[in-house]
Structure formats: C-alpha cells, structure tokens
Design a protein around this motif. Structure first.
Motif, mmCIF file in Angstrom:
data_model
loop_
_atom_site.group_PDB
_atom_site.id
_atom_site.type_symbol
_atom_site.label_atom_id
_atom_site.label_comp_id
_atom_site.label_asym_id
_atom_site.label_seq_id
_atom_site.Cartn_x
_atom_site.Cartn_y
_atom_site.Cartn_z
ATOM 1 N N TRP A 297 0.857 -1.182 0.000
ATOM 2 C CA TRP A 297 0.000 0.000 0.000
ATOM 3 C C TRP A 297 0.894 1.232 0.000
ATOM 4 O O TRP A 297 1.502 1.569 1.007
ATOM 5 N N ASP B 281 -0.333 4.233 -0.777
ATOM 6 C CA ASP B 281 -1.232 5.283 -0.314
ATOM 7 C C ASP B 281 -2.449 4.579 0.276
ATOM 8 O O ASP B 281 -3.099 3.782 -0.406
ATOM 9 N N LYS C 2 -5.335 5.451 0.655
ATOM 10 C CA LYS C 2 -6.576 5.760 -0.059
ATOM 11 C C LYS C 2 -6.629 5.081 -1.428
ATOM 12 O O LYS C 2 -7.664 5.087 -2.076
#
Length: 145
Positions: free
Chosen positions: A65, A67, A69
């Motif tokens: 991950w 980010d 989001k």
C-alpha cells in the motif's frame, strides 16, 4: 544475565604433518568460560528447528500500500529457502517483480541463542542498504513479530 564475550582468533601454519599433535597449553578459567559460551551460542535448539518450515520452494504474492486511499499494488514471485550451517540459519532467495520492475532479494533468518530472539536480514536489488530485524514468536497465533 549479560554475558561478556571477547575473543581473539589466531591462525598459524604449524609445520610438517604431525606437528598439530603438539600439546596445547592449559586454558585459564576465563578461557574455559569463553569456550563454554561459544558452545552455548552454537547449539541448534528447538527455535532453529522450527525455522525449517521456511525451507523449500514457494510461490509468493506481495501486497504493498503506497497510499492508504489507493488500492494496493500486488506482485508475484518465487522464493527458495535453504537451511545452512546445520540448521542454524535459513537463507532465502527471492525473485519476482516490484512496482513493475524485476526485483531480487536475499535474506537470512535465525535464532540468536545469546540474545534470545529471532532475527532476519534482508538486502535486495532496489536498495544499497540492508534490513535487520529482531523479534519473537507467538505460539498461540503461530506468528513471528
């Protein structure tokens, strides 16, 4: 209990065959204690044997991950784990891709008898440094931290 460990190593050519049978001087108490500490450090224990789980050939899936989001990036690869030095360590060789590029890494896992912790090292084709981690094993959750 902390153990102080100081060692000096000396290697020498002793002469013609048979010369190695020359009687060695008696060790001092401190040298005997140091030799006993080296023996304890070198023992293959249950912790080392449980790392044998990682020996073999594996297909891998890595999820990163970048980010929180954004959706994670996934990549696939292969890993080969091999026991070395009588089962004291597991050497790992990884090949795959990371962020769309070829990626290779190498690592060593083991258990430090003196420190009483598991450890892992890692270095790879995307960096010039190395990673060193110490941790523990939780039997209830069957996980290393």
């Amino acid at each position: 209990m902390k153990t102080k460990l100081v060692a000096l190593f000396a290697f020498a050519i002793v002469g013609p065959a048979g010369a190695e049978n020359v009687a060695q001087p008696e060790m001092s108490k401190e040298q005997q204690e140091m030799a006993a500490a080296f023996e304890r450090m070198g023992e293959v224990r249950a912790e080392h044997r449980q790392l044998a789980y990682f020996v073999g050939d594996w297909k891998t899936k890595t999820t990163v991950w970048m980010d929180p989001k954004a959706p994670p990036q996934e990549s696939r690869g292969t890993s080969h784990g091999e026991a070395t030095f009588g089962g004291r360590y597991i050497e790992t060789k990884f090949d795959g891709d990371m962020m769309g590029q070829p990626f290779s890494g190498r690592g060593v896992m083991g258990y430090d008898n003196l420190g009483g912790k598991f450890f892992s090292t890692w270095y790879d084709s995307m960096s010039t440094g190395f990673f060193l981690a110490y941790g523990s094993y939780d039997k209830a959750s069957n996980s290393y931290t």
